[in-house]
Design a protein around this motif. Sequence first.
Motif, short mmCIF file in Angstrom:
data_model
loop_
_atom_site.label_atom_id
_atom_site.label_comp_id
_atom_site.label_asym_id
_atom_site.label_seq_id
_atom_site.Cartn_x
_atom_site.Cartn_y
_atom_site.Cartn_z
N PHE A 35 -5.21 -1.05 -4.82
CA PHE A 35 -5.05 0.32 -5.28
C PHE A 35 -3.62 0.80 -5.02
O PHE A 35 -2.95 1.30 -5.93
CB PHE A 35 -6.07 1.19 -4.54
N ALA A 36 -3.12 0.61 -3.81
CA ALA A 36 -1.76 1.04 -3.46
C ALA A 36 -0.71 0.25 -4.23
O ALA A 36 0.30 0.80 -4.67
CB ALA A 36 -1.52 0.89 -1.96
N ARG A 37 -0.95 -1.03 -4.43
CA ARG A 37 0.01 -1.87 -5.17
C ARG A 37 0.14 -1.37 -6.61
O ARG A 37 1.24 -1.20 -7.13
CB ARG A 37 -0.43 -3.33 -5.14
N ALA A 38 -1.00 -1.11 -7.24
CA ALA A 38 -0.97 -0.64 -8.63
C ALA A 38 -0.38 0.77 -8.74
O ALA A 38 0.35 1.07 -9.68
CB ALA A 38 -2.37 -0.66 -9.22
N ALA A 39 -0.68 1.61 -7.77
CA ALA A 39 -0.20 3.00 -7.81
C ALA A 39 1.29 3.11 -7.55
O ALA A 39 1.96 3.95 -8.12
CB ALA A 39 -0.97 3.84 -6.80
N SER A 40 1.82 2.27 -6.67
CA SER A 40 3.22 2.38 -6.26
C SER A 40 4.15 1.45 -7.02
O SER A 40 5.34 1.68 -7.07
CB SER A 40 3.35 2.09 -4.77
N GLY A 41 3.61 0.37 -7.55
CA GLY A 41 4.45 -0.65 -8.18
C GLY A 41 5.06 -1.60 -7.18
O GLY A 41 5.77 -2.53 -7.55
N ILE A 42 4.80 -1.42 -5.90
CA ILE A 42 5.33 -2.29 -4.86
C ILE A 42 4.52 -3.59 -4.86
O ILE A 42 3.31 -3.58 -4.65
CB ILE A 42 5.31 -1.59 -3.49
N GLN A 43 5.19 -4.69 -5.10
CA GLN A 43 4.52 -5.97 -5.28
C GLN A 43 4.45 -6.75 -3.97
O GLN A 43 5.15 -7.74 -3.76
CB GLN A 43 5.24 -6.78 -6.37
N ILE A 44 3.56 -6.28 -3.11
CA ILE A 44 3.28 -6.97 -1.85
C ILE A 44 1.79 -7.28 -1.85
O ILE A 44 0.98 -6.47 -2.30
CB ILE A 44 3.67 -6.11 -0.63
N TYR A 45 1.44 -8.44 -1.32
CA TYR A 45 0.05 -8.89 -1.29
C TYR A 45 -0.35 -9.19 0.14
O TYR A 45 0.49 -9.34 1.01
CB TYR A 45 -0.10 -10.15 -2.17
N GLY A 46 -1.63 -9.27 0.38
CA GLY A 46 -2.13 -9.57 1.71
C GLY A 46 -2.68 -8.33 2.39
O GLY A 46 -2.66 -7.23 1.84
N ASP A 47 -3.21 -8.52 3.58
CA ASP A 47 -3.81 -7.41 4.33
C ASP A 47 -2.81 -6.28 4.51
O ASP A 47 -1.60 -6.50 4.63
CB ASP A 47 -4.29 -7.89 5.71
N ALA A 48 -3.33 -5.07 4.56
CA ALA A 48 -2.50 -3.87 4.63
C ALA A 48 -1.52 -3.91 5.80
O ALA A 48 -0.36 -3.53 5.66
CB ALA A 48 -3.37 -2.63 4.69
N TRP A 49 -1.99 -4.35 6.96
CA TRP A 49 -1.11 -4.34 8.14
C TRP A 49 0.09 -5.26 7.99
O TRP A 49 1.09 -5.09 8.68
CB TRP A 49 -1.89 -4.67 9.41
N THR A 50 0.06 -6.22 7.06
CA THR A 50 1.18 -7.15 6.88
C THR A 50 2.26 -6.61 5.96
O THR A 50 3.35 -7.18 5.87
CB THR A 50 0.69 -8.50 6.30
N TRP A 51 1.99 -5.50 5.29
CA TRP A 51 2.94 -4.98 4.31
C TRP A 51 4.28 -4.61 4.93
O TRP A 51 5.32 -4.83 4.31
CB TRP A 51 2.34 -3.76 3.60
N TRP A 52 4.28 -4.04 6.10
CA TRP A 52 5.53 -3.57 6.70
C TRP A 52 6.53 -4.71 6.85
O TRP A 52 7.69 -4.61 6.44
CB TRP A 52 5.25 -2.88 8.03
N GLU A 53 6.09 -5.79 7.46
CA GLU A 53 6.98 -6.95 7.67
C GLU A 53 7.33 -7.62 6.35
O GLU A 53 8.46 -8.07 6.16
CB GLU A 53 6.36 -7.96 8.63
N GLN A 54 6.37 -7.69 5.43
CA GLN A 54 6.65 -8.31 4.13
C GLN A 54 7.71 -7.53 3.35
O GLN A 54 8.44 -8.11 2.55
CB GLN A 54 5.38 -8.40 3.29
N ALA A 55 7.77 -6.24 3.56
CA ALA A 55 8.73 -5.40 2.84
C ALA A 55 10.16 -5.61 3.33
O ALA A 55 11.11 -5.36 2.58
CB ALA A 55 8.35 -3.93 2.97
N GLN A 56 10.32 -6.07 4.57
CA GLN A 56 11.66 -6.25 5.13
C GLN A 56 12.47 -7.20 4.26
O GLN A 56 12.02 -8.30 3.93
CB GLN A 56 11.58 -6.79 6.55
N GLY A 57 13.65 -6.76 3.88
CA GLY A 57 14.52 -7.56 3.04
C GLY A 57 14.21 -7.47 1.55
O GLY A 57 14.95 -8.00 0.74
#
Length: 190
Positions: A35-57
């Motif tokens: 839901f958040a991925r489609a709404a924001s356009g931010i292309q991160i996958y996996g459990d929600a808690w992993t998004w912060w680190e995946q976004a780095q860089g």
Amino acid sequence: MRSVFYTAVLLAALCAVLPASASSLLDYKGECVPFARAASGIQIYGDAWTWWEQAQGRYARGSVPRVGAVLVFARTQKLQLGHVSVVSRIIDSRVVMVTHANWSRIGGERGRAERDVTLFDVSRRGDWSVVKVWYRDNDGLGTSTYPTNGFIYGTPDPAAGKAVRKARPSPELTARQPDYVGSLIDAYAR
């Protein structure tokens, strides 16, 4: 005025995650991540808690809310997979509204989408590191506090040095723009 426009765009983007037969945003049923991925356009996958680190860089991150940004809830005993929600409105420096899925029970079920849910920053420093969330079952602010990592913005991380395709939510489908497919084409052709 600008936040009203972005709210409209955000809410329209939420339509993209709904099945074709859905009649409204609130018909969505599922997990918070797609839901958040489609709404924001931010292309991160996996459990929600992993998004912060995946976004780095890849994506800019910070502690200031912006319409369309994803707030990442930390992994806790209560939120073992974390949680993500998308900022739909900014009320003031310590109050925002989010649109998210799979938080409150609606009609006795979890997984439903909720639009414009109130979040309060209750952190000591005013940095959105701890929040309270409106909980529909209580018809009020929940009693629990939740640690967060911060906001992921739909723009490239300026420190990264490599290009990331700018996140762009789907355009709005309104009475003024009844051609949803046409509006999608227009948005991506720009």
